[in-house]
Design a protein around this motif. Structure first.
Motif, PDB file in Angstrom:
ATOM      1  N   THR A  35       0.938  -1.176   0.257  1.00  0.00           N
ATOM      2  CA  THR A  35       0.245   0.053  -0.098  1.00  0.00           C
ATOM      3  C   THR A  35       0.907   1.150  -0.035  1.00  0.00           C
ATOM      4  OG1 THR A  35      -0.087   0.099   2.279  1.00  0.00           O
ATOM      5  CG2 THR A  35      -1.746  -0.995   1.318  1.00  0.00           C
ATOM      6  N   GLY A  36       0.350   2.411  -0.300  1.00  0.00           N
ATOM      7  CA  GLY A  36       1.143   3.682  -0.243  1.00  0.00           C
ATOM      8  C   GLY A  36       1.291   4.019   1.386  1.00  0.00           C
ATOM      9  N   PHE A  37       1.940   4.963   1.335  1.00  0.00           N
ATOM     10  CA  PHE A  37       2.418   5.614   2.799  1.00  0.00           C
ATOM     11  C   PHE A  37       2.752   4.546   3.752  1.00  0.00           C
ATOM     12  CE2 PHE A  37      -0.733   8.378   0.495  1.00  0.00           C
ATOM     13  CZ  PHE A  37      -0.095   9.515   0.601  1.00  0.00           C
ATOM     14  N   SER A  38       3.512   3.670   3.492  1.00  0.00           N
ATOM     15  CA  SER A  38       4.078   2.691   4.434  1.00  0.00           C
ATOM     16  C   SER A  38       4.830   3.266   5.455  1.00  0.00           C
ATOM     17  CB  SER A  38       5.201   1.790   3.624  1.00  0.00           C
ATOM     18  OG  SER A  38       5.773   0.771   4.623  1.00  0.00           O
ATOM     19  N   THR A  39       4.371   2.767   6.650  1.00  0.00           N
ATOM     20  CA  THR A  39       4.967   3.252   7.982  1.00  0.00           C
ATOM     21  C   THR A  39       5.956   2.439   8.578  1.00  0.00           C
ATOM     22  OG1 THR A  39       3.148   2.157   9.268  1.00  0.00           O
ATOM     23  CG2 THR A  39       3.058   4.578   8.682  1.00  0.00           C
ATOM     24  N   THR A  40       6.438   1.224   7.734  1.00  0.00           N
ATOM     25  CA  THR A  40       7.329   0.281   8.209  1.00  0.00           C
ATOM     26  C   THR A  40       8.924   1.118   8.300  1.00  0.00           C
ATOM     27  OG1 THR A  40       6.477  -1.453   6.578  1.00  0.00           O
ATOM     28  CG2 THR A  40       8.711  -1.782   7.338  1.00  0.00           C
ATOM     29  N   PRO A  41       9.569   1.061   9.375  1.00  0.00           N
ATOM     30  CA  PRO A  41      10.589   1.899   9.675  1.00  0.00           C
ATOM     31  C   PRO A  41      11.826   1.592   8.578  1.00  0.00           C
ATOM     32  CG  PRO A  41      10.109   0.463  11.786  1.00  0.00           C
ATOM     33  CD  PRO A  41       9.327  -0.014  10.433  1.00  0.00           C
ATOM     34  N   PHE A  42      12.366   2.626   8.108  1.00  0.00           N
ATOM     35  CA  PHE A  42      13.540   2.650   7.194  1.00  0.00           C
ATOM     36  C   PHE A  42      14.601   2.396   8.020  1.00  0.00           C
ATOM     37  CE2 PHE A  42      16.418   4.583   4.270  1.00  0.00           C
ATOM     38  CZ  PHE A  42      16.166   3.946   2.912  1.00  0.00           C
ATOM     39  N   LEU A  43      15.325   1.410   7.760  1.00  0.00           N
ATOM     40  CA  LEU A  43      16.563   1.003   8.560  1.00  0.00           C
ATOM     41  C   LEU A  43      17.881   1.695   7.576  1.00  0.00           C
ATOM     42  CD1 LEU A  43      16.087  -2.660   9.253  1.00  0.00           C
ATOM     43  CD2 LEU A  43      15.603  -0.287  10.703  1.00  0.00           C
ATOM     44  N   PRO A  44      18.750   2.604   8.103  1.00  0.00           N
ATOM     45  CA  PRO A  44      19.213   2.465   9.666  1.00  0.00           C
ATOM     46  C   PRO A  44      18.569   3.563  10.308  1.00  0.00           C
ATOM     47  CG  PRO A  44      20.910   3.321   8.459  1.00  0.00           C
ATOM     48  CD  PRO A  44      19.953   3.041   7.496  1.00  0.00           C
ATOM     49  N   LEU A  45      17.785   4.290   9.744  1.00  0.00           N
ATOM     50  CA  LEU A  45      17.053   5.568  10.360  1.00  0.00           C
ATOM     51  C   LEU A  45      16.322   5.526  11.314  1.00  0.00           C
ATOM     52  CD1 LEU A  45      17.636   7.781   7.203  1.00  0.00           C
ATOM     53  CD2 LEU A  45      19.193   7.827   8.765  1.00  0.00           C
ATOM     54  N   GLY A  46      15.389   4.393  11.000  1.00  0.00           N
ATOM     55  CA  GLY A  46      14.099   4.380  11.830  1.00  0.00           C
ATOM     56  C   GLY A  46      12.966   5.043  11.513  1.00  0.00           C
ATOM     57  N   ALA A  52      11.280   8.525   4.339  1.00  0.00           N
ATOM     58  CA  ALA A  52      12.480   8.521   3.844  1.00  0.00           C
ATOM     59  C   ALA A  52      12.637   8.583   2.391  1.00  0.00           C
ATOM     60  CB  ALA A  52      13.174   7.148   4.071  1.00  0.00           C
ATOM     61  N   ASN A  53      11.580   7.978   1.806  1.00  0.00           N
ATOM     62  CA  ASN A  53      11.326   7.913   0.245  1.00  0.00           C
ATOM     63  C   ASN A  53      11.284   9.475  -0.164  1.00  0.00           C
ATOM     64  OD1 ASN A  53      11.685   5.108  -0.270  1.00  0.00           O
ATOM     65  ND2 ASN A  53       9.668   4.871   0.097  1.00  0.00           N
ATOM     66  N   ALA A  54      10.476  10.149   0.467  1.00  0.00           N
ATOM     67  CA  ALA A  54       9.933  11.641   0.130  1.00  0.00           C
ATOM     68  C   ALA A  54      11.389  12.345  -0.136  1.00  0.00           C
ATOM     69  CB  ALA A  54       8.908  12.240   0.932  1.00  0.00           C
ATOM     70  N   LEU A  55      12.042  12.320   1.078  1.00  0.00           N
ATOM     71  CA  LEU A  55      13.494  13.015   1.252  1.00  0.00           C
ATOM     72  C   LEU A  55      14.353  12.510   0.129  1.00  0.00           C
ATOM     73  CD1 LEU A  55      13.868  12.602   5.054  1.00  0.00           C
ATOM     74  CD2 LEU A  55      13.391  14.692   3.899  1.00  0.00           C
ATOM     75  N   TRP A  56      14.407  11.300  -0.205  1.00  0.00           N
ATOM     76  CA  TRP A  56      15.330  10.866  -1.155  1.00  0.00           C
ATOM     77  C   TRP A  56      14.762  11.456  -2.306  1.00  0.00           C
ATOM     78  CZ3 TRP A  56      20.086   9.836  -1.201  1.00  0.00           C
ATOM     79  CH2 TRP A  56      20.484   9.162  -0.179  1.00  0.00           C
ATOM     80  N   SER A  57      13.428  11.460  -2.846  1.00  0.00           N
ATOM     81  CA  SER A  57      12.744  11.944  -3.952  1.00  0.00           C
ATOM     82  C   SER A  57      13.267  13.589  -4.088  1.00  0.00           C
ATOM     83  CB  SER A  57      11.413  11.887  -3.934  1.00  0.00           C
ATOM     84  OG  SER A  57      10.992  10.471  -3.865  1.00  0.00           O
ATOM     85  N   ALA A  58      13.270  14.122  -2.915  1.00  0.00           N
ATOM     86  CA  ALA A  58      13.509  15.784  -2.865  1.00  0.00           C
ATOM     87  C   ALA A  58      14.914  15.947  -3.440  1.00  0.00           C
ATOM     88  CB  ALA A  58      13.504  16.402  -1.628  1.00  0.00           C
ATOM     89  N   VAL A  59      15.643  14.995  -3.005  1.00  0.00           N
ATOM     90  CA  VAL A  59      17.322  15.115  -3.711  1.00  0.00           C
ATOM     91  C   VAL A  59      17.364  15.093  -5.152  1.00  0.00           C
ATOM     92  CG1 VAL A  59      19.504  14.067  -3.515  1.00  0.00           C
ATOM     93  CG2 VAL A  59      18.162  14.636  -1.395  1.00  0.00           C
ATOM     94  N   PHE A  60      16.610  13.883  -5.486  1.00  0.00           N
ATOM     95  CA  PHE A  60      16.426  13.707  -6.915  1.00  0.00           C
ATOM     96  C   PHE A  60      15.485  14.624  -7.896  1.00  0.00           C
ATOM     97  CE2 PHE A  60      18.069   9.427  -5.622  1.00  0.00           C
ATOM     98  CZ  PHE A  60      18.932   9.211  -6.523  1.00  0.00           C
ATOM     99  N   ALA A  61      14.610  15.271  -7.302  1.00  0.00           N
ATOM    100  CA  ALA A  61      14.042  16.539  -7.856  1.00  0.00           C
ATOM    101  C   ALA A  61      15.046  17.656  -8.234  1.00  0.00           C
ATOM    102  CB  ALA A  61      12.796  16.992  -6.953  1.00  0.00           C
ATOM    103  N   VAL A  62      16.067  17.771  -7.126  1.00  0.00           N
ATOM    104  CA  VAL A  62      16.965  19.022  -7.358  1.00  0.00           C
ATOM    105  C   VAL A  62      17.767  18.400  -8.734  1.00  0.00           C
ATOM    106  CG1 VAL A  62      18.886  20.132  -6.530  1.00  0.00           C
ATOM    107  CG2 VAL A  62      17.156  19.673  -5.328  1.00  0.00           C
ATOM    108  N   LEU A  63      18.209  17.425  -8.908  1.00  0.00           N
ATOM    109  CA  LEU A  63      18.917  16.735  -9.894  1.00  0.00           C
ATOM    110  C   LEU A  63      18.193  16.548 -11.397  1.00  0.00           C
ATOM    111  CD1 LEU A  63      21.474  15.219 -11.118  1.00  0.00           C
ATOM    112  CD2 LEU A  63      20.181  13.159 -10.506  1.00  0.00           C
ATOM    113  N   MET A  64      16.876  16.372 -11.017  1.00  0.00           N
ATOM    114  CA  MET A  64      15.962  16.601 -12.214  1.00  0.00           C
ATOM    115  C   MET A  64      15.644  17.903 -12.839  1.00  0.00           C
ATOM    116  SD  MET A  64      12.101  15.458 -12.859  1.00  0.00           S
ATOM    117  CE  MET A  64      11.216  16.591 -11.857  1.00  0.00           C
TER     118      MET A  64
END
Length: 141
Positions: A35-46, A52-64
């Motif tokens: 499902t969308g909006f997974s609340t499973t902890p993203f390791l190692p950050l928790g 976490a996906n939104a933060l990585w996507s933000a970095v890639f948006a700058v590159l895009m």
């Protein structure tokens, strides 16, 4: 500010409003299990996976934004944004992030990568929508 902060915020918002919503719609249609909006902890950050996906996507948006030369005076590269999101984000997920988490690419990857490609392509389009909206708003001031 338009070259760094606006694309970053646009990518973050697009991940929440476009990619995660696409996953939720694909799940509601019975096409994928996740499902969308997974609340499973993203390791190692928790932190929750969708943050976490939104933060990585933000970095890639700058590159895009840099690669596609997104600017208020240029035409919007809609097809380029779809292709960038679909290919680059899916490839990074499959060949960098998943192996770092112990999930190795093997066998028929199409059933696993197709929903990611669709959601990430929609993210690219959504990030461009937000970038153009923020840039147009910045010009009116």
């Amino acid at each position: 500010m338009q070259k760094l902060i606006l694309p970053f915020v646009s990518g973050f918002l697009a991940a929440l409003f476009f990619r995660e919503s696409t996953y939720a719609l694909l799940h509601a249609a019975g096409l994928i299990d996740a499902t969308g909006f997974s609340t499973t902890p993203f390791l190692p950050l928790g932190i929750p996976e969708f943050i976490a996906n939104a933060l990585w996507s933000a970095v890639f948006a700058v590159l895009m934004a840099w690669l596609l030369r997104v600017a208020p005076d240029n035409r919007a590269p809609w097809i380029g944004a779809l292709v960038f999101g679909g290919i680059v984000l899916t490839a990074v997920s499959a060949f960098v992030i998943d192996p770092a988490r112990g999930i190795w690419p093997a066998g028929n990857m199409l059933p696993r990568l197709a929903p990611s490609f669709i959601a990430n392509a929609i993210w690219g389009w959504g990030a461009l929508v937000f970038m153009r909206a923020f840039m147009a708003r910045g010009e009116a001031r």
